[in-house]
Write an enzyme that holds these catalytic residues in place. Structure first.
Site, PDB file in Angstrom:
ATOM      1  N   ASP A  16       3.433  -5.464  -1.469  1.00 49.92           N
ATOM      2  CA  ASP A  16       4.617  -5.481  -0.618  1.00 49.92           C
ATOM      3  C   ASP A  16       4.160  -5.439   0.847  1.00 49.92           C
ATOM      4  O   ASP A  16       2.989  -5.130   1.129  1.00 49.92           O
ATOM      5  CB  ASP A  16       5.497  -4.271  -0.952  1.00 49.92           C
ATOM      6  N   ASP A  18       6.680  -4.651   4.106  1.00 49.60           N
ATOM      7  CA  ASP A  18       7.358  -3.612   4.885  1.00 49.60           C
ATOM      8  C   ASP A  18       7.106  -2.244   4.262  1.00 49.60           C
ATOM      9  O   ASP A  18       7.398  -2.026   3.087  1.00 49.60           O
ATOM     10  CB  ASP A  18       8.871  -3.882   4.916  1.00 49.60           C
ATOM     11  N   ASP A 212       6.014   0.523  -1.645  1.00 52.38           N
ATOM     12  CA  ASP A 212       6.459   1.801  -1.082  1.00 52.38           C
ATOM     13  C   ASP A 212       7.811   2.243  -1.630  1.00 52.38           C
ATOM     14  O   ASP A 212       8.313   3.287  -1.231  1.00 52.38           O
ATOM     15  CB  ASP A 212       6.550   1.712   0.443  1.00 52.38           C
TER      16      ASP A 212
END
Length: 261
Positions: A16, A18, A212
């Site tokens: 990922d 961001d 995250d």
């Protein structure tokens, strides 16, 4: 001390962006070192982001501005996955889009046209073009028969200034007003995970996903049977983990822990 042997032994990584690589225009600790380690060890890797705002070329340019050189073929977005899905469902279809150029271009590239009168789909992604006017038009079109599509279900996302609304939050008013549930193509939808493995030319057993968010990245890995690595540099904190009935295989403070010294 954490045993990172299992992570480092993987041949391929879905990563990922961001909250993992950056917050807005702020590079996170160890991001550059992670890419260097991946390249040095001939790992296959794909930055798989639920963000639909930018194209792979624009994402590569953004990382370049932050000091990391990565070719565009290492990126895959929810915009590309959404365009691929819609093209398979209705070749040559049309859409009313609330989103940024990355999403619109992805739809153009698969033969879709833009239509604000009688589209086949209303497609919502992130972007600054969201307004009361666009919301009212989207509601009217869905009530008139257009199918409602969201590029991803994220309710919020990390930014330099804190948490900002994401696609799931922007779609919600349309869902509520029309009593229609959107179909979300991005993580954790298995469609985008299969696209990721195909791009990597990798089997799930030799792949790990780094993210995250428990509600998109980690559940996507769990449901796709891909080894999961949660980093605490973005949305999910340790205090959030008891809320979820599933658990990541590994928990790290950030990607800086992965490269070998």
């Amino acid at each position: 001390m954490k045993d990172l042997t299992q992570i480092r032994a993987k041949r391929a990584f879905i990563i990922d962006m961001d909250g993992v690589i950056y917050h807005g225009n702020q590079l996170l600790k160890g991001a550059g070192e992670l890419v260097e380690w991946l390249d040095r060890n001939n790992k296959a890797y794909l930055f798989l982001t639920n963000s639909s705002e930018r194209s792979p070329v624009e994402l590569a340019q953004k990382l370049s501005r932050l000091g990391i050189t990565v070719d565009p073929e290492h990126f895959y977005t929810s915009a590309l996955a959404t365009a691929s899905f819609l093209a398979s469902q209705r070749p040559g279809g049309s859409a009313y889009v609330i989103g940024e150029p990355g999403l619109i271009q992805a739809l153009y590239d698969v033969g879709f046209t833009m239509n604000n009168v009688n589209p086949d789909y209303v497609v919502v992604g992130e972007g600054r073009g969201y307004s009361m006017d666009s919301l009212e038009r989207a509601v009217k079109l869905v009530m008139g028969g257009a199918r409602l599509i969201g590029t991803n279900p994220d309710l919020s996302g990390p930014a330099e200034q804190g948490i900002v609304p994401a696609c799931g939050a922007l779609v919600a008013p349309i869902e509520l007003a029309t009593k229609t549930k959107a179909y979300f193509v991005g993580k954790p939808n298995p469609l985008i995970m299969r696209h990721g493995l195909y791009q990597l030319n990798a089997r799930r057993e030799e792949t790990a996903i780094i993210g995250d968010r428990m509600d998109t990245d980690i559940v996507a890995g769990v449901e796709s049977e891909i080894e999961t690595i949660l980093v605490l540099s973005g949305i999910t904190s340790l205090a959030d983990l008891p809320q979820f009935p599933y658990h990541p295989k590994h928990i790290l403070e950030g990607v800086f822990e992965i490269p070998e010294a």
